[in-house]
Design an enzyme around this catalytic site. Structure first.
Site, PDB file in Angstrom:
ATOM      1  N   MET A 161      23.649  41.032   3.671  1.00  0.00           N
ATOM      2  CA  MET A 161      23.043  41.697   2.520  1.00  0.00           C
ATOM      3  C   MET A 161      22.365  40.704   1.588  1.00  0.00           C
ATOM      4  O   MET A 161      21.245  40.933   1.110  1.00  0.00           O
ATOM      5  CB  MET A 161      24.098  42.498   1.756  1.00  0.00           C
ATOM      6  CG  MET A 161      24.690  43.649   2.542  1.00  0.00           C
ATOM      7  SD  MET A 161      23.442  44.828   3.146  1.00  0.00           S
ATOM      8  CE  MET A 161      22.860  45.519   1.598  1.00  0.00           C
ATOM      9  N   ASP A 209      25.803  30.142  -1.901  1.00  0.00           N
ATOM     10  CA  ASP A 209      26.961  30.355  -1.030  1.00  0.00           C
ATOM     11  C   ASP A 209      27.803  29.089  -1.053  1.00  0.00           C
ATOM     12  O   ASP A 209      27.454  28.107  -1.711  1.00  0.00           O
ATOM     13  CB  ASP A 209      26.557  30.761   0.382  1.00  0.00           C
ATOM     14  CG  ASP A 209      27.555  31.753   0.988  1.00  0.00           C
ATOM     15  OD1 ASP A 209      28.765  31.472   0.943  1.00  0.00           O
ATOM     16  OD2 ASP A 209      27.128  32.799   1.513  1.00  0.00           O
ATOM     17  N   VAL A 228      29.018  39.577  -2.469  1.00  0.00           N
ATOM     18  CA  VAL A 228      30.143  39.040  -1.697  1.00  0.00           C
ATOM     19  C   VAL A 228      30.953  40.176  -1.086  1.00  0.00           C
ATOM     20  O   VAL A 228      30.725  41.359  -1.364  1.00  0.00           O
ATOM     21  CB  VAL A 228      31.037  38.117  -2.563  1.00  0.00           C
ATOM     22  CG1 VAL A 228      30.213  36.962  -3.119  1.00  0.00           C
ATOM     23  CG2 VAL A 228      31.724  38.875  -3.678  1.00  0.00           C
ATOM     24  N   GLU A 232      33.690  42.961   0.204  1.00  0.00           N
ATOM     25  CA  GLU A 232      34.255  44.086  -0.541  1.00  0.00           C
ATOM     26  C   GLU A 232      35.765  43.917  -0.760  1.00  0.00           C
ATOM     27  O   GLU A 232      36.563  44.763  -0.353  1.00  0.00           O
ATOM     28  CB  GLU A 232      33.972  45.394   0.199  1.00  0.00           C
ATOM     29  CG  GLU A 232      32.506  45.767   0.255  1.00  0.00           C
ATOM     30  CD  GLU A 232      31.998  46.289  -1.077  1.00  0.00           C
ATOM     31  OE1 GLU A 232      31.530  45.460  -1.892  1.00  0.00           O
ATOM     32  OE2 GLU A 232      32.087  47.478  -1.308  1.00  0.00           O
ATOM     33  N   LYS A 237      35.559  39.310  -5.519  1.00  0.00           N
ATOM     34  CA  LYS A 237      34.551  39.705  -6.503  1.00  0.00           C
ATOM     35  C   LYS A 237      34.984  39.301  -7.915  1.00  0.00           C
ATOM     36  O   LYS A 237      34.158  38.882  -8.732  1.00  0.00           O
ATOM     37  CB  LYS A 237      34.293  41.211  -6.423  1.00  0.00           C
ATOM     38  CG  LYS A 237      33.461  41.628  -5.210  1.00  0.00           C
ATOM     39  CD  LYS A 237      33.017  43.072  -5.322  1.00  0.00           C
ATOM     40  CE  LYS A 237      32.196  43.489  -4.102  1.00  0.00           C
ATOM     41  NZ  LYS A 237      30.868  42.873  -4.060  1.00  0.00           N
ATOM     42  N   SER A 296      29.667  48.770  -2.174  1.00  0.00           N
ATOM     43  CA  SER A 296      29.642  50.116  -1.611  1.00  0.00           C
ATOM     44  C   SER A 296      30.784  50.977  -2.127  1.00  0.00           C
ATOM     45  O   SER A 296      30.793  52.175  -1.904  1.00  0.00           O
ATOM     46  CB  SER A 296      29.705  50.045  -0.080  1.00  0.00           C
ATOM     47  OG  SER A 296      30.857  49.353   0.337  1.00  0.00           O
ATOM     48  N   HIS A 347      23.435  49.308  -5.102  1.00  0.00           N
ATOM     49  CA  HIS A 347      23.884  49.395  -3.717  1.00  0.00           C
ATOM     50  C   HIS A 347      22.662  49.445  -2.806  1.00  0.00           C
ATOM     51  O   HIS A 347      22.092  50.513  -2.548  1.00  0.00           O
ATOM     52  CB  HIS A 347      24.765  50.628  -3.539  1.00  0.00           C
ATOM     53  CG  HIS A 347      25.325  50.776  -2.164  1.00  0.00           C
ATOM     54  ND1 HIS A 347      25.748  51.983  -1.657  1.00  0.00           N
ATOM     55  CD2 HIS A 347      25.518  49.873  -1.164  1.00  0.00           C
ATOM     56  CE1 HIS A 347      26.173  51.823  -0.431  1.00  0.00           C
ATOM     57  NE2 HIS A 347      26.046  50.547  -0.103  1.00  0.00           N
TER      58      HIS A 347
END
Length: 283
Positions: A14, A33, A91, A93, A98, A120, A141
């Site tokens: 993503m 990252d 990052v 889920e 997070k 999501s 999203h």
């Protein structure tokens, strides 16, 4: 909006798609990252994606790939995010991950910065509580693959201001995308429905009602879907599906969101889908 600096946290599927779409739209991008190795892989992925796009858009005027890549600065440190006007977090889920990211962003970023969580299922209101100004926090999203999907689910948290929504909508417009604004409940609209569908489709395979290919064929040929639910699961990543279903199960305390044991078993076995070559199908 003017072509400002946009920070992108996470160089997975993503994050790579978001960074590419922003750079193609003229934004200056900071892609973050944890290692240079991951960032080199992301740079290669973006270059390959751009070459692939050029093959399908022959005859159209297109910017050179090096020029687009030059707009992306690849970083392993949050410090450059002090200059960001807008940040999109991508990052995994998992709340603890997070949480750490948003706490660090809150420390580093300027007061005017807007923060978007590309999630999501995780609560935008809860993420907003980690920031000194929760009015600047919302959800965006994006759908996969990001450069090819023109609609984004925009989530308004409890404290999200109208100005923040407008800023996000202007950014999306500059990217050639439309934002549909919904209110904050875990799963929002798309994944509250989609994850139930995917999870139930996995139960169908587990219970030997039908093979994965036949489940998908019914959805494609009977309902006109471009992809079946298990093909979609492989595209998203079965690990991401599991994390999302777990968040829904925890959030609603409703048994209808109980993750299918086969899903958990496949993730434990490292069968994530397209991202590593094997899920319900081989790639």
């Amino acid at each position: 909006m003017s072509k400002q600096i946009v920070g992108v946290v996470g160089a997975g599927v993503m994050g790579v798609g978001v960074a590419q779409a922003l750079a193609q739209s003229g934004f200056h991008v900071l892609l973050l990252d944890i290692s240079n190795e991951l960032l080199e892989h992301a740079k290669e992925e973006i270059s390959n994606n751009l070459r692939f796009q050029r093959m399908f858009n022959k005859g159209q005027q297109q910017e050179s790939i090096p020029l687009i890549i030059e707009r992306i600065t690849f970083v392993t440190d949050y410090a450059p995010f002090a200059d960001a006007d807008f940040v999109i977090e991508n990052v995994t889920e998992k709340w603890e991950i997070k949480k750490q990211v948003h706490e660090r962003l809150n420390e580093v970023c300027a007061d005017h910065c807007v923060f978007a969580a590309n999630t999501s299922a995780i609560s935008i209101t809860r993420l907003g509580s980690l920031h000194r100004d929760p009015t600047h926090v919302l959800g965006m999203h994006f759908m996969n693959p990001v450069p090819q999907k023109n609609t984004v689910e925009v989530i308004r948290g409890y404290h999200t201001s109208a100005e923040t929504i407008e800023t996000a909508q202007n950014l999306l417009k500059a990217m050639g995308k439309e934002g549909i604004v919904v209110n904050d409940m875990p799963g929002f609209v798309s994944n509250r429905v989609l994850m139930l569908t995917v999870n139930e489709a996995i139960y169908l395979v587990q219970d030997q009602v039908a093979a994965a290919a036949d489940v998908d064929k019914i959805f494609r040929e009977c309902f006109g879907h471009k992809m079946g639910p298990l093909e979609t699961a492989d595209l998203i990543g079965l690990d991401t599906i599991l994390y999302s279903v777990e968040v829904l199960y925890e959030s609603y305390s409703d048994s209808k969101y109980r993750p299918c044991p086969l899903l958990r078993k496949m993730v434990d076995a490292g069968l994530y889908g397209r991202k590593n070559g094997q899920g319900f199908y081989a790639y």
